[in-house]
Design a protein around this motif. Structure first.
Motif, PDB file in Angstrom:
ATOM      1  N   GLU A 162       4.512  -0.535  20.500  1.00 53.10           N
ATOM      2  CA  GLU A 162       3.076  -0.708  20.277  1.00 53.10           C
ATOM      3  C   GLU A 162       2.416   0.531  19.658  1.00 53.10           C
ATOM      4  O   GLU A 162       1.287   0.443  19.162  1.00 53.10           O
ATOM      5  N   ILE A 163       3.095   1.656  19.702  1.00 52.64           N
ATOM      6  CA  ILE A 163       2.563   2.897  19.146  1.00 52.64           C
ATOM      7  C   ILE A 163       3.602   3.515  18.232  1.00 52.64           C
ATOM      8  O   ILE A 163       4.784   3.620  18.605  1.00 52.64           O
ATOM      9  N   ARG A 164       3.193   3.889  17.048  1.00 54.20           N
ATOM     10  CA  ARG A 164       4.108   4.455  16.060  1.00 54.20           C
ATOM     11  C   ARG A 164       4.736   5.748  16.580  1.00 54.20           C
ATOM     12  O   ARG A 164       4.140   6.487  17.358  1.00 54.20           O
ATOM     13  N   GLY A 165       5.958   5.994  16.101  1.00 57.60           N
ATOM     14  CA  GLY A 165       6.705   7.126  16.622  1.00 57.60           C
ATOM     15  C   GLY A 165       6.786   8.313  15.703  1.00 57.60           C
ATOM     16  O   GLY A 165       7.480   9.290  16.014  1.00 57.60           O
ATOM     17  N   ASP A 166       6.091   8.268  14.545  1.00 55.51           N
ATOM     18  CA  ASP A 166       6.216   9.362  13.580  1.00 55.51           C
ATOM     19  C   ASP A 166       5.127  10.421  13.732  1.00 55.51           C
ATOM     20  O   ASP A 166       5.028  11.327  12.913  1.00 55.51           O
ATOM     21  N   ILE A 167       4.309  10.323  14.772  1.00 56.16           N
ATOM     22  CA  ILE A 167       3.276  11.320  15.048  1.00 56.16           C
ATOM     23  C   ILE A 167       3.581  11.947  16.402  1.00 56.16           C
ATOM     24  O   ILE A 167       3.903  11.246  17.359  1.00 56.16           O
ATOM     25  N   ARG A 168       3.498  13.255  16.465  1.00 53.03           N
ATOM     26  CA  ARG A 168       3.788  13.946  17.719  1.00 53.03           C
ATOM     27  C   ARG A 168       2.918  13.404  18.853  1.00 53.03           C
ATOM     28  O   ARG A 168       1.713  13.224  18.697  1.00 53.03           O
ATOM     29  N   ALA A 169       3.553  13.165  19.979  1.00 55.33           N
ATOM     30  CA  ALA A 169       2.821  12.650  21.139  1.00 55.33           C
ATOM     31  C   ALA A 169       1.699  13.601  21.544  1.00 55.33           C
ATOM     32  O   ALA A 169       0.621  13.170  21.942  1.00 55.33           O
TER      33      ALA A 169
ATOM     34  N   PRO B 109       0.220  -4.812  31.530  1.00 55.09           N
ATOM     35  CA  PRO B 109       1.061  -5.472  30.531  1.00 55.09           C
ATOM     36  C   PRO B 109       1.247  -4.750  29.209  1.00 55.09           C
ATOM     37  O   PRO B 109       2.257  -4.965  28.530  1.00 55.09           O
ATOM     38  N   ASP B 110       0.290  -3.930  28.783  1.00 62.80           N
ATOM     39  CA  ASP B 110       0.412  -3.326  27.461  1.00 62.80           C
ATOM     40  C   ASP B 110      -0.398  -2.026  27.381  1.00 62.80           C
ATOM     41  O   ASP B 110      -1.077  -1.627  28.330  1.00 62.80           O
ATOM     42  N   THR B 111      -0.301  -1.373  26.224  1.00 65.60           N
ATOM     43  CA  THR B 111      -0.955  -0.078  26.036  1.00 65.60           C
ATOM     44  C   THR B 111      -2.465  -0.196  26.161  1.00 65.60           C
ATOM     45  O   THR B 111      -3.117   0.651  26.790  1.00 65.60           O
ATOM     46  N   ARG B 112      -3.036  -1.235  25.576  1.00 66.46           N
ATOM     47  CA  ARG B 112      -4.488  -1.395  25.627  1.00 66.46           C
ATOM     48  C   ARG B 112      -4.981  -1.500  27.068  1.00 66.46           C
ATOM     49  O   ARG B 112      -5.939  -0.820  27.460  1.00 66.46           O
ATOM     50  N   SER B 113      -4.339  -2.319  27.873  1.00 71.45           N
ATOM     51  CA  SER B 113      -4.785  -2.492  29.254  1.00 71.45           C
ATOM     52  C   SER B 113      -4.580  -1.205  30.053  1.00 71.45           C
ATOM     53  O   SER B 113      -5.396  -0.878  30.924  1.00 71.45           O
ATOM     54  N   ARG B 114      -3.520  -0.466  29.767  1.00 77.60           N
ATOM     55  CA  ARG B 114      -3.295   0.802  30.474  1.00 77.60           C
ATOM     56  C   ARG B 114      -4.377   1.819  30.129  1.00 77.60           C
ATOM     57  O   ARG B 114      -4.874   2.535  31.001  1.00 77.60           O
ATOM     58  N   LEU B 115      -4.733   1.901  28.860  1.00 81.09           N
ATOM     59  CA  LEU B 115      -5.782   2.830  28.456  1.00 81.09           C
ATOM     60  C   LEU B 115      -7.132   2.433  29.054  1.00 81.09           C
ATOM     61  O   LEU B 115      -7.866   3.282  29.571  1.00 81.09           O
ATOM     62  N   LEU B 116      -7.462   1.149  28.981  1.00 79.32           N
ATOM     63  CA  LEU B 116      -8.744   0.689  29.522  1.00 79.32           C
ATOM     64  C   LEU B 116      -8.837   0.936  31.020  1.00 79.32           C
ATOM     65  O   LEU B 116      -9.857   1.420  31.515  1.00 79.32           O
ATOM     66  N   GLU B 117      -7.777   0.617  31.745  1.00 79.35           N
ATOM     67  CA  GLU B 117      -7.770   0.814  33.195  1.00 79.35           C
ATOM     68  C   GLU B 117      -7.894   2.291  33.546  1.00 79.35           C
ATOM     69  O   GLU B 117      -8.693   2.682  34.409  1.00 79.35           O
ATOM     70  N   SER B 118      -7.113   3.122  32.873  1.00 79.74           N
ATOM     71  CA  SER B 118      -7.100   4.545  33.195  1.00 79.74           C
ATOM     72  C   SER B 118      -8.421   5.211  32.838  1.00 79.74           C
ATOM     73  O   SER B 118      -8.971   5.993  33.624  1.00 79.74           O
ATOM     74  N   LEU B 119      -8.955   4.919  31.658  1.00 75.18           N
ATOM     75  CA  LEU B 119     -10.212   5.531  31.247  1.00 75.18           C
ATOM     76  C   LEU B 119     -11.374   5.029  32.096  1.00 75.18           C
ATOM     77  O   LEU B 119     -12.325   5.771  32.362  1.00 75.18           O
ATOM     78  N   ASP B 120     -11.299   3.784  32.535  1.00 73.41           N
ATOM     79  CA  ASP B 120     -12.345   3.269  33.413  1.00 73.41           C
ATOM     80  C   ASP B 120     -12.386   4.067  34.719  1.00 73.41           C
ATOM     81  O   ASP B 120     -13.463   4.410  35.213  1.00 73.41           O
ATOM     82  N   LYS B 121     -11.230   4.387  35.260  1.00 69.59           N
ATOM     83  CA  LYS B 121     -11.178   5.177  36.486  1.00 69.59           C
ATOM     84  C   LYS B 121     -11.667   6.602  36.237  1.00 69.59           C
ATOM     85  O   LYS B 121     -12.324   7.206  37.092  1.00 69.59           O
TER      86      LYS B 121
END
Length: 209
Positions: A151-158, A89-101
């Motif tokens: 959900e994430i600011r766009g003024d910093i290089r990815a 659903p969101d950036t937090r859940s994607r990061l948590l899921e991916s880092l957990d793996k």
């Protein structure tokens, strides 16, 4: 370029890939049998049936061979993880899921991942270009989706955001590898995600005591 030249280049590239895979397999077999410290580049060359000069043309040190293997694991994990991102659903859940793996892989391959991270850190300290495995592309996609959702600011290089995340997670893993009893990987992971998304300031925007 003549057709024969193209075929010759194709054969040469296949030969290089086959030689690289032979070296990787030989090195990992030796490390599993006798440990990393007891494994030498000379033994790896003999096991892979290549000249020492050829081995050094592909890898300068045995740590680089381990790092190449870990990058392969990371690329495979990334391919599997990419497909799951849109369903979260969101950036937090994607990061948590991916880092957990990612940390599951760390726990399963603790020794070789520790060697790989140490090798990368040494390169960073020596001023070499920072590189990571396939996980970087996964983090970049999470950031892209987060920006689309606002959900994430766009003024910093990815690229800078990806590097920050990757170095932070690498630091946590190194801490766990040094002493697993003092670091709870998934708890630290959740704190890392909160720090990345919300910063170090308190909820009122002021530093907390």
């Amino acid at each position: 370029m003549e057709p024969g030249d193209t075929l010759a280049e194709g054969r040469a590239e296949r030969k290089k890939k086959e030689t690289r895979q032979k070296i990787l397999k030989a090195a990992l077999d030796l490390i599993q049998r006798q440990g990393f410290d007891k494994t030498t580049m000379e033994q790896i060359a003999e096991e892979a049936d290549v000249a020492r000069k050829t081995l050094y043309n592909y890898f300068p040190v045995k740590e680089a061979i381990v790092d190449e293997y870990v990058r392969g694991l990371s690329r495979k994990f990334t391919q599997d993880a990419f497909a799951k991102l849109p369903s979260l659903p969101d950036t937090r859940s994607r990061l948590l899921e991916s880092l957990d793996k990612v940390y599951e892989q760390v726990e399963m391959n603790a020794e070789i991942i520790g060697i790989s991270l140490g090798y990368r850190l040494k390169n960073v300290l020596q001023g070499d270009e920072y590189q990571s495995g396939g996980t970087q592309s996964l983090l970049a996609e999470i950031i892209r989706l987060g920006r689309l959702a606002g959900e994430i600011r766009g003024d910093i290089r990815a690229e800078l955001l990806v590097k920050q995340l990757d170095i932070l997670r690498g630091t946590i893993v190194m801490g766990w590898l040094n002493d697993p009893s003092k670091v709870e990987l998934r708890q630290e992971m959740a704190l890392l995600v909160d720090l990345f998304l919300n910063g170090a300031a308190g909820k009122d925007g002021k530093e907390q005591a």
